[in-house]
Enzyme design. Structure first.
Site, PDB file in Angstrom:
ATOM      1  N   ASP A  77       0.840  -1.191   0.000  1.00 53.22           N
ATOM      2  CA  ASP A  77       0.000   0.000   0.000  1.00 53.22           C
ATOM      3  C   ASP A  77       0.885   1.255   0.000  1.00 53.22           C
ATOM      4  OD1 ASP A  77      -2.292   1.480  -0.005  1.00 53.22           O
ATOM      5  OD2 ASP A  77      -3.054   0.750   1.915  1.00 53.22           O
ATOM      6  N   GLU A 128       2.700   6.871  -2.618  1.00 56.49           N
ATOM      7  CA  GLU A 128       2.409   8.044  -3.456  1.00 56.49           C
ATOM      8  C   GLU A 128       2.926   9.335  -2.826  1.00 56.49           C
ATOM      9  OE1 GLU A 128      -1.033   5.098  -3.545  1.00 56.49           O
ATOM     10  OE2 GLU A 128      -0.186   6.390  -1.976  1.00 56.49           O
ATOM     11  N   ASP A 172      -9.033   3.665  -3.362  1.00 56.88           N
ATOM     12  CA  ASP A 172     -10.164   3.954  -2.479  1.00 56.88           C
ATOM     13  C   ASP A 172     -11.349   4.533  -3.252  1.00 56.88           C
ATOM     14  OD1 ASP A 172      -8.365   3.159  -0.601  1.00 56.88           O
ATOM     15  OD2 ASP A 172      -8.007   5.144   0.240  1.00 56.88           O
TER      16      ASP A 172
END
Length: 824
Positions: A458, A461, A526
């Site tokens: 995960d 970014e 998401d």
């Protein structure tokens, strides 16, 4: 970045200078081959004095190069492939300095073999190879370059660089060349503008959730955690595909800003901050050929094992769970006949405030190794995945050690870079430090020792680019922002490969940049629990597939919020026809009985999930064979945009709410509670997988579907290999007791048979007389059936003993029907 105010004025605060003419052309030799160097002053040279006191741009155009058809390195065990043509390179090094590291290199999965081919190419001349793409200077004293296929007249160009289409800009605007002596307070940009043809559309550029056609959009290639309802993207890929049969790859990991028919309606403007821009134009002419050549340049997708295609289940993000919770969920799935292949432990397997130090929360999981062993021994799940990220919270006992040993990113003054974005006082693992990489690998290996099989990578970014100093001082912090996704996922993927084998490695990544398709797989990030968010996700998956990624998944039911039962069931149908399928949410569980209060009816959430999970298991012989082809050719498996299969159909370039699963199955998700759906069928005969009804395209269709079906149509000329009726497994012998259906198959129609490792074991092919060759490769009680509805009706007419009541509603084949003749 916009440099002009309308067509006539320069933007406020900008100074813009253009390549106004091609003054001199010289041949040049580079490591990639021969090229032409164009000296392009920023004004027309009419007198000798005009050559003074002006800027110029140096443009190097590499001559088209085509690789001979040498054998390529195998892209997957058991396969032999032909080396496709090398991508054609058009470089625009508008350069006054060499590129800062790191720079994406065109390395294939097995670089030593392809590097050898490059070496051979430079030493051999192949006059018999025709260059498929040429560039042409249109006028000796004007700046204009046209790119056109060599087999077509020059007027049939793909795109052009016309007057005032290559330039540089300063901000704030300079009025005196002496001002450029000190660049600390000046920003310098390089840009190109390629023409957009009438009706041309632009697609790709990573996982973008807005309009499928990017014309009219301003796109900023800068990885960000923005969810699926914004113009930000987790996966920014500097490659776009044109509906005119070419693609452009911008070879830099730094921020790239594009104005796609937005600053100038007829041009695609590409700009970077700096003094150098390089891009490749890749001619197809088909999207498949463009993607195949792009994948040679940036890397083929990695292989994934069969088990990864099964259902993944997590207990969601912020929900509370322990061993008892995990067991209850898996037991509930088993009771409801919903096979789970992978169980995923999300964030809170770790202790709060200590993410991510790779230590199980002992209060919730006192015996993680034993628990994982018991889970697998129970047979309720085969594999286990855990969530990780590349950050380290200050509260972790490991944080002090990481600081002392220099594992974390620093500021320019030597302090550790910390902020409270996500975890309190968190630091960022510096993967340019070999010691930090070694530490991270050792943490992963401890998880593998506990029985963990896969890693969810995960984040990655939010990488700062101001006031930072990497361990490798040669790297450019602005380029590291996007490139971090590459080195982060590469490290985890290669660690998985080392432990489990080259094609048994599976990670689940959220962030990516060009080349990250080598490290499968990714998911869409998401999204909200709404039909609109499902549509956003589909657009993101389609765009990512047109950027060279073979495998993609989505949070079934949506990540944020509480999905209504009808949304959950519609999303289940869509999610189980993606290449990979995962149930995951934020603050609510995604096991079906928690969504609809355990409705036990035939159209309850549990029954719906069971049906679609079973269908995917049956489709595995087809899906896994198509996966190998996707790996070999650099194509998306699912979601595959319709324009990849039907580029000659203009409508296919507009379709953003349906897709192909491989080359033969059309999928149209349903977004309405009542089941109404409108979809498009390209030219040909299409057979409804569930009912056998045949429709002809091209044209639009409207249907209403229950939760157990959606528009799933089989393409004309297909041999579809399915697992046996009632199959529940994801991994099995894909040649034993299978069902082979023919859908208007003609002579030469083929279906590749693969084993559970993905190796090709045979080919089924329709012969001249309609017989199927290669059936000796089928084992057990395998059957071959004709599913054209017209022929079934003829059989009923010939034999009145058969009645519609004897039809199997799942396959539309008459129960006990005699062998029917092959239809050619």
């Amino acid at each position: 970045m916009r440099f002009r105010d309308g067509q006539w004025l320069v933007a406020e605060g900008m100074r813009v200078e253009y390549a106004e003419e091609v003054y001199r052309i010289t041949e040049t030799e580079t490591p990639a081959g021969k090229g032409l160097s164009l000296l392009c002053p920023s004004k027309k040279i009419m007198t000798r004095g005009d050559v003074l006191n002006l800027s110029s741009l140096s443009i190097v155009c590499f001559l088209p190069i085509v690789l001979p058809q040498w054998p390529a390195p195998d892209s997957h065990p058991g396969h032999r492939t032909r080396h496709p043509r090398r991508p054609l390179r058009h470089h625009h090094p508008l350069a006054r300095r060499p590129p800062s590291r790191p720079q994406l290199r065109p390395l294939p999965r097995r670089p030593s073999r392809l590097n050898l081919l490059h070496h051979q190419l430079r030493r051999r001349h192949h006059p018999h190879v025709r260059h498929p793409l040429r560039h042409r200077l249109l006028h000796p004293h004007d700046f204009a370059i046209s790119f056109h296929p060599s087999h077509l007249p020059p007027t049939k160009h793909l795109t052009t660089l016309l007057n005032r289409s290559v330039g540089l800009a300063y901000s704030p605007a300079t009025s005196n060349p002496l001002q450029t002596a000190d660049m600390r307070n000046l920003k310098h940009y390089i840009f190109t503008q390629t023409t957009l043809g009438v009706g041309e559309s632009v697609h790709g550029l990573g996982e973008r959730f807005g309009a499928f056609n990017k014309v009219g959009q301003q796109v900023n290639l800068w990885n960000a955690d923005g969810g699926t309802s914004s113009d930000q993207a987790y996966k920014n890929i500097s490659f776009w595909m044109s509906s005119r049969g070419y693609g452009i790859f911008i070879d830099t990991p730094e921020r790239v800003e594009l104005e796609i028919g937005s600053e100038r309606c007829c041009r695609v403007q590409t700009s970077v901050e700096g003094q150098r821009l390089r891009w490749y134009i890749i001619y197809g002419p088909t999207p498949k050929e463009v993607l195949e050549r792009y994948s040679i340049l940036t890397g083929k997708p990695g292989g994934v094992p069969g088990w990864s295609f099964g259902l993944w289940l997590s207990t969601s993000f912020t929900t509370s769970y322990d061993e008892g919770t995990v067991n209850s969920f898996l037991e509930g799935m088993k009771e409801r006949d919903i096979p789970v292949e992978v169980f995923h432990f999300d964030c809170f397997w770790l202790r709060a405030f200590q993410w991510c130090d790779f230590v199980f929360d002992e209060d919730m999981f006192p015996d993680p190794k034993g628990q994982i062993s018991r889970l697998k021994a129970s047979g309720m799940v085969k594999k286990v995945c855990v969530w990780t990220n590349p950050y380290l919270g200050q509260a972790s006992p490991v944080f002090k050690e990481a600081v002392e040993k220099g594992y974390l990113l620093k500021r320019k003054n030597g302090d550790v870079f910390q902020w409270d974005l996500w975890q309190t006082g968190m630091g960022i693992v510096d993967f340019t430090n070999p010691a930090a990489c070694g530490w991270f690998v050792s943490c992963l290996e401890r998880l593998f020792d506990m029985g963990v099989d896969s890693i969810k990578t995960d984040f990655g970014e939010r990488i700062p680019h101001e006031d930072v100093q990497w361990f490798d001082t040669a790297v450019d912090p602005k380029r590291m922002h996007n490139y971090y996704a590459f080195i982060y996922n590469k490290l985890v993927y290669e660690t998985l490969q080392k432990r489990y084998g080259a094609d048994e490695a599976v990670l689940f990544a959220r962030t990516a940049t060009a080349g990250t398709q080598r490290f499968p797989l990714t998911w869409g990030g998401d999204c909200e629990s709404t039909p609109e968010a499902m549509a956003e996700s589909i657009r993101g998956g389609l765009s990512l597939g047109l950027s060279g990624f073979a495998f993609w998944s989505v949070d079934i039911g949506g990540f944020e919020g509480y999905p209504a039962p009808w949304i959950y069931k519609r999303w289940v149908a869509f999610g189980l026809l993606c290449s990979h399928s995962r149930l995951h949410g934020s603050n609510s569980y995604r096991v079906p009985w928690t969504v609809d209060e355990d409705d036990k009816g035939d159209e309850g959430c549990s029954a719906t999930l069971a049906k679609w999970t079973h269908l995917k298991a049956r489709l595995m012989p087809y899906i896994f064979a198509q996966a190998q082809d996707s790996i070999r050719r650099g194509l998306p498996l699912s979601l595959r945009a319709m324009c990849i299969e039907f580029p000659e159909d203009p409508t296919s370039w507009t379709l953003d709410s349906q897709f192909m699963l491989g080359e033969s199955l059309l999928v149209a998700p349903v977004f309405e509670e009542d089941g109404d759906v409108q979809f498009y069928l390209p030219k040909g005969r299409w057979t409804n997988f569930f009912t056998g009804e045949v429709k002809s395209g091209p044209g639009w269709a409207e249907e209403r579907h229950s939760f157990a079906t959606l528009p799933l149509y089989v393409r004309e000329g297909t041999l579809l290999v399915l697992g046996r009726e009632g199959e529940r497994r994801t991994v099995y012998d894909y040649t034993e007791a299978v069902e082979v259906r023919t859908y208007f198959a003609v002579e030469g129609t083929k279906a590749v048979l693969v084993d559970s490792e993905g190796a090709e074991v045979g080919v089924l092919e329709v012969g001249k007389g309609g017989e199927v060759k290669g059936q000796e490769k089928l084992k057990g009680e395998s059957v071959v059936k004709v599913t054209e509805v017209e022929d079934i009706r003829e059989a009923l007419t010939r034999d009145p003993n058969f009645s519609k009541s004897k039809f199997n509603p799942y396959t539309n084949i008459p129960a006990g029907a005699p062998e029917l003749p092959w239809i050619r």
